[in-house]
Motif scaffolding. Structure first.
Motif, PDB file in Angstrom:
ATOM      1  N   ILE A  15       0.578  -1.000  -0.443  1.00 45.79           N
ATOM      2  CA  ILE A  15       0.044  -0.233   0.156  1.00 45.79           C
ATOM      3  C   ILE A  15       1.118   0.971  -0.673  1.00 45.79           C
ATOM      4  CG2 ILE A  15      -1.914   1.472   1.194  1.00 45.79           C
ATOM      5  CD1 ILE A  15      -2.690  -1.437  -0.207  1.00 45.79           C
ATOM      6  N   SER A  16       0.906   2.385  -1.210  1.00 45.77           N
ATOM      7  CA  SER A  16       1.673   2.936  -0.386  1.00 45.77           C
ATOM      8  C   SER A  16       1.392   4.210   0.084  1.00 45.77           C
ATOM      9  CB  SER A  16       1.051   4.217  -2.102  1.00 45.77           C
ATOM     10  OG  SER A  16       1.482   5.336  -1.788  1.00 45.77           O
ATOM     11  N   ILE A  17       2.075   4.582   0.938  1.00 45.81           N
ATOM     12  CA  ILE A  17       2.224   6.002   1.744  1.00 45.81           C
ATOM     13  C   ILE A  17       0.985   6.790   1.323  1.00 45.81           C
ATOM     14  CG2 ILE A  17       4.527   7.273   0.512  1.00 45.81           C
ATOM     15  CD1 ILE A  17       4.015   6.329   4.498  1.00 45.81           C
ATOM     16  N   PHE A  18       0.625   7.182   0.735  1.00 48.01           N
ATOM     17  CA  PHE A  18       0.145   8.204   0.300  1.00 48.01           C
ATOM     18  C   PHE A  18      -1.800   7.328   0.683  1.00 48.01           C
ATOM     19  CE2 PHE A  18       3.142   9.275  -2.477  1.00 48.01           C
ATOM     20  CZ  PHE A  18       3.038  10.703  -2.716  1.00 48.01           C
ATOM     21  N   SER A  19      -1.833   6.256   0.454  1.00 49.29           N
ATOM     22  CA  SER A  19      -2.860   5.916   1.529  1.00 49.29           C
ATOM     23  C   SER A  19      -3.240   6.269   2.513  1.00 49.29           C
ATOM     24  CB  SER A  19      -3.084   4.320   0.614  1.00 49.29           C
ATOM     25  OG  SER A  19      -3.555   4.740  -0.735  1.00 49.29           O
ATOM     26  N   VAL A  20      -1.996   5.786   2.959  1.00 47.49           N
ATOM     27  CA  VAL A  20      -1.665   5.951   4.296  1.00 47.49           C
ATOM     28  C   VAL A  20      -2.002   7.365   5.471  1.00 47.49           C
ATOM     29  CG1 VAL A  20       0.062   4.742   6.251  1.00 47.49           C
ATOM     30  CG2 VAL A  20      -0.178   3.369   4.497  1.00 47.49           C
ATOM     31  N   ILE A  31      -4.010  18.883   9.230  1.00 53.40           N
ATOM     32  CA  ILE A  31      -3.468  20.277   8.839  1.00 53.40           C
ATOM     33  C   ILE A  31      -3.246  18.943   7.235  1.00 53.40           C
ATOM     34  CG2 ILE A  31      -2.391  22.002   7.821  1.00 53.40           C
ATOM     35  CD1 ILE A  31      -4.657  22.545   9.621  1.00 53.40           C
ATOM     36  N   ASN A  32      -3.339  19.541   5.669  1.00 56.00           N
ATOM     37  CA  ASN A  32      -2.904  19.016   4.741  1.00 56.00           C
ATOM     38  C   ASN A  32      -2.024  19.623   3.969  1.00 56.00           C
ATOM     39  OD1 ASN A  32      -2.964  17.305   1.973  1.00 56.00           O
ATOM     40  ND2 ASN A  32      -5.274  17.679   1.564  1.00 56.00           N
ATOM     41  N   LEU A  33      -0.975  19.208   4.473  1.00 57.20           N
ATOM     42  CA  LEU A  33       0.813  19.896   4.002  1.00 57.20           C
ATOM     43  C   LEU A  33       0.897  18.545   3.262  1.00 57.20           C
ATOM     44  CD1 LEU A  33       1.899  21.765   6.798  1.00 57.20           C
ATOM     45  CD2 LEU A  33       0.468  22.208   4.248  1.00 57.20           C
ATOM     46  N   TRP A  34       0.194  17.609   3.349  1.00 54.67           N
ATOM     47  CA  TRP A  34       0.793  16.726   1.761  1.00 54.67           C
ATOM     48  C   TRP A  34       0.439  16.141   0.605  1.00 54.67           C
ATOM     49  CZ3 TRP A  34      -2.708  12.059   0.522  1.00 54.67           C
ATOM     50  CH2 TRP A  34      -3.905  12.319   1.002  1.00 54.67           C
ATOM     51  N   GLN A  35      -0.718  16.289   0.529  1.00 53.07           N
ATOM     52  CA  GLN A  35      -1.661  15.871  -0.845  1.00 53.07           C
ATOM     53  C   GLN A  35      -1.041  16.703  -1.809  1.00 53.07           C
ATOM     54  OE1 GLN A  35      -5.197  15.756  -0.547  1.00 53.07           O
ATOM     55  NE2 GLN A  35      -5.491  13.975  -1.709  1.00 53.07           N
ATOM     56  N   GLY A  36      -0.796  16.559  -3.027  1.00 54.96           N
ATOM     57  CA  GLY A  36      -0.316  17.617  -4.700  1.00 54.96           C
ATOM     58  C   GLY A  36      -1.628  17.689  -4.835  1.00 54.96           C
ATOM     59  N   ALA A  37      -2.596  17.906  -4.944  1.00 54.36           N
ATOM     60  CA  ALA A  37      -3.785  18.507  -5.632  1.00 54.36           C
ATOM     61  C   ALA A  37      -4.330  19.527  -4.210  1.00 54.36           C
ATOM     62  CB  ALA A  37      -5.042  16.968  -4.883  1.00 54.36           C
ATOM     63  N   PRO A  38      -4.515  20.116  -5.371  1.00 47.65           N
ATOM     64  CA  PRO A  38      -4.603  21.932  -4.754  1.00 47.65           C
ATOM     65  C   PRO A  38      -5.907  21.513  -4.281  1.00 47.65           C
ATOM     66  CG  PRO A  38      -4.401  21.332  -7.107  1.00 47.65           C
ATOM     67  CD  PRO A  38      -4.178  20.396  -7.178  1.00 47.65           C
ATOM     68  N   GLY A  39      -6.065  22.337  -3.022  1.00 46.28           N
ATOM     69  CA  GLY A  39      -7.188  22.530  -2.351  1.00 46.28           C
ATOM     70  C   GLY A  39      -7.723  23.957  -2.866  1.00 46.28           C
ATOM     71  N   PHE A  40      -8.531  23.606  -3.904  1.00 45.17           N
ATOM     72  CA  PHE A  40      -8.946  25.293  -4.424  1.00 45.17           C
ATOM     73  C   PHE A  40     -10.339  25.171  -5.186  1.00 45.17           C
ATOM     74  CE2 PHE A  40      -4.293  26.273  -4.920  1.00 45.17           C
ATOM     75  CZ  PHE A  40      -4.554  26.872  -3.819  1.00 45.17           C
ATOM     76  N   THR A  41     -10.970  25.681  -5.437  1.00 47.99           N
ATOM     77  CA  THR A  41     -12.370  25.540  -5.814  1.00 47.99           C
ATOM     78  C   THR A  41     -12.008  26.041  -7.275  1.00 47.99           C
ATOM     79  OG1 THR A  41     -13.660  25.680  -4.058  1.00 47.99           O
ATOM     80  CG2 THR A  41     -14.741  26.570  -5.917  1.00 47.99           C
ATOM     81  N   ARG A 341       1.012  13.851  16.921  1.00 50.98           N
ATOM     82  CA  ARG A 341       0.822  15.093  17.777  1.00 50.98           C
ATOM     83  C   ARG A 341       0.653  16.021  17.180  1.00 50.98           C
ATOM     84  NH1 ARG A 341       5.843  16.728  19.939  1.00 50.98           N
ATOM     85  NH2 ARG A 341       7.491  16.349  18.132  1.00 50.98           N
ATOM     86  N   LYS A 342       1.114  16.982  16.440  1.00 48.21           N
ATOM     87  CA  LYS A 342       0.764  18.549  15.372  1.00 48.21           C
ATOM     88  C   LYS A 342      -0.625  18.067  14.603  1.00 48.21           C
ATOM     89  CE  LYS A 342       3.774  20.279  18.293  1.00 48.21           C
ATOM     90  NZ  LYS A 342       3.270  21.340  18.658  1.00 48.21           N
ATOM     91  N   ARG A 343      -0.830  17.196  14.269  1.00 47.54           N
ATOM     92  CA  ARG A 343      -2.153  17.140  13.519  1.00 47.54           C
ATOM     93  C   ARG A 343      -1.306  17.606  12.033  1.00 47.54           C
ATOM     94  NH1 ARG A 343      -5.959  19.425  13.573  1.00 47.54           N
ATOM     95  NH2 ARG A 343      -5.360  20.886  15.114  1.00 47.54           N
ATOM     96  N   VAL A 344      -0.763  17.719  11.657  1.00 45.17           N
ATOM     97  CA  VAL A 344      -0.104  17.727  10.443  1.00 45.17           C
ATOM     98  C   VAL A 344       0.684  16.358   9.515  1.00 45.17           C
ATOM     99  CG1 VAL A 344       1.947  19.458   9.440  1.00 45.17           C
ATOM    100  CG2 VAL A 344       0.955  20.389  11.272  1.00 45.17           C
ATOM    101  N   GLY A 345      -0.288  16.669   8.349  1.00 45.03           N
ATOM    102  CA  GLY A 345      -0.126  15.089   7.735  1.00 45.03           C
ATOM    103  C   GLY A 345       1.509  15.893   6.178  1.00 45.03           C
ATOM    104  N   THR A 346       2.513  15.122   6.243  1.00 45.45           N
ATOM    105  CA  THR A 346       3.062  15.294   5.222  1.00 45.45           C
ATOM    106  C   THR A 346       3.879  14.520   4.775  1.00 45.45           C
ATOM    107  OG1 THR A 346       5.268  15.050   6.743  1.00 45.45           O
ATOM    108  CG2 THR A 346       3.963  17.538   6.756  1.00 45.45           C
ATOM    109  N   ILE A 347       4.680  14.023   3.826  1.00 42.89           N
ATOM    110  CA  ILE A 347       5.514  13.062   3.238  1.00 42.89           C
ATOM    111  C   ILE A 347       6.834  12.857   3.398  1.00 42.89           C
ATOM    112  CG2 ILE A 347       4.937  11.481   1.219  1.00 42.89           C
ATOM    113  CD1 ILE A 347       2.548  11.355   2.068  1.00 42.89           C
TER     114      ILE A 347
END
Length: 385
Positions: A15-20, A31-41, A341-347
């Motif tokens: 399983i990819s780390i992105f899925s994990v 907080i989403n600092l991990w995903q390479g998908a624009p978080g904009f409308t 601990r910090k609720r920040v997602g990274t890769i």
């Protein structure tokens, strides 16, 4: 009792780390600092164009190579930006995202026993796609202190079995871009060979500090042996629409289309129509450089009081940050600890290496709203030395 079939996995990566990270990020409301998908409308004009295409009946399969109006718009765009003429009938194919274009190109052009050179750290799809063809992945590491390809090493690595070199510029995850020396070295290394270049250029409009995106399309000697992959999903903040494309000389594109027709046949029709309309205004993509450069600078500024050491970033969506001043854990363990601990997602950067090399770095995404970047920077700045 019936016996179950014996299964033999084609891939050992699991399983990819992105899925994990995605699952844990949802669990911790991170907080989403991990995903390479624009978080904009996306732009409302683009959304309206998609709905209009649906109302107008674009609800069945698009032509296998893509909606002609979109291919024509992309031919015009490529000519304006890079001075390259691609025939929309035979040399441009619309794909289900850039990822499908990469997969179709490798599948079409690489055979069992072939060698494919690419550069680590690398986007995760290259190696497994090469392996699925029975071919041999040949990763060459990019030194993280210089972010420069060692072309002497590339030339030494090329063998008679080398079929393809995969280039990624602007580069994910380092943010590096090729310069003129790189272009000249690539020309020299491939001149007089049968090597095909697969150039992943999905971040073409996100190049900062006055630097230039050197597309393979700019250079006839490279263009004649190159498949160049782009992403309209990233360009228009609609990655879920799954609209990408590739350009290549007709004889190469013929092979790619033979694979593409059996993968998805065609990308979603109404979204192709909508994006074709949006391409009529070049400001829709030319403004991205300034837009994302401000995002990059905001995240860097938000981390100015952090113990993380942020690496230079010339392009793309991502920053690399060295965390060794605050932890001696592996990067994977550090990332999981940040989530809890910090609720920040990274890769973890090790995910982008063939050998899982632990560099003490993480990847942070800045394709998010300003408040997300500020809050993520604040939480990361609380890490203790």
């Amino acid at each position: 009792m019936q016996s179950s079939p014996v299964l033999k996995s084609k891939l050992k990566s699991g399983i990819s780390i992105f899925s994990v990270i995605g699952q844990l990020a949802a669990e911790y409301n991170a907080i989403n600092l991990w995903q390479g998908a624009p978080g904009f409308t996306p732009d409302q004009v683009l959304v309206d164009a998609a709905f209009q295409a649906i109302r107008d009946g674009s609800n069945q399969y698009a032509p296998m190579p893509g909606v002609l109006a979109l291919r024509q718009a992309l031919a015009t765009k490529t000519a304006k930006l890079y001075g390259a003429q691609y025939d929309p009938q035979t040399e441009i194919t619309i794909t289900a995202g850039g990822l499908e274009a990469v997969y179709a190109a490798i599948t079409a052009l690489v055979h069992p026993g072939d060698e494919v050179i690419y550069f680590d750290p690398a986007f995760e799809c290259y190696r497994p796609t090469i392996q699925l063809q029975g071919a041999i992945p040949v990763p060459i590491k990019i030194p993280l202190d210089t972010m420069k390809i060692d072309w002497d090493l590339v030339r030494a690595t090329i063998t008679p079995r080398t079929r393809m070199i995969i280039i990624n510029t602007p580069h994910n995850p380092t943010g590096a871009v090729l310069d003129q020396h790189d272009i000249e070295s690539l020309m020299s290394a491939t001149r007089g060979t049968d090597i095909v270049i697969l150039s992943d250029e999905v971040y073409e409009h996100m190049v900062y500090d006055g630097m230039t995106h050197r597309s393979m399309a700019r250079y006839p000697e490279l263009a004649e042996r190159s498949v160049i992959v782009f992403s309209l999903g990233k360009t228009f903040h609609v990655t879920g629409w799954r609209v990408g494309y590739c350009v290549a000389p007709a004889e190469i594109m013929k092979e790619i289309r033979m694979i593409h027709q059996y993968l998805v046949y065609s990308a979603p029709a109404p979204f192709q129509v909508a994006v074709a309309t949006a391409l009529n205004d070049e400001a829709n993509y030319l403004r991205l450089t300034n837009f994302y450069e401000k995002k990059r600078d905001l995240l860097i500024g938000s981390l100015s009081e952090s113990a993380l050491k942020v690496q230079p970033c010339a392009s793309g969506f991502f920053l690399l940050a060295d965390f060794r001043a605050v932890s001696d854990r592996s990067d994977r363990d550090f990332v999981l600890d940040l989530l809890r601990r910090k609720r920040v997602g990274t890769i973890p950067l090790s995910h982008f290496y063939n050998d899982g090399a632990d560099t003490g770095m993480i990847r942070l995404s800045f394709c998010q709203p300003d408040d997300v970047l500020r809050e993520g920077g604040r939480l990361l700045s609380e890490l203790d030395l």
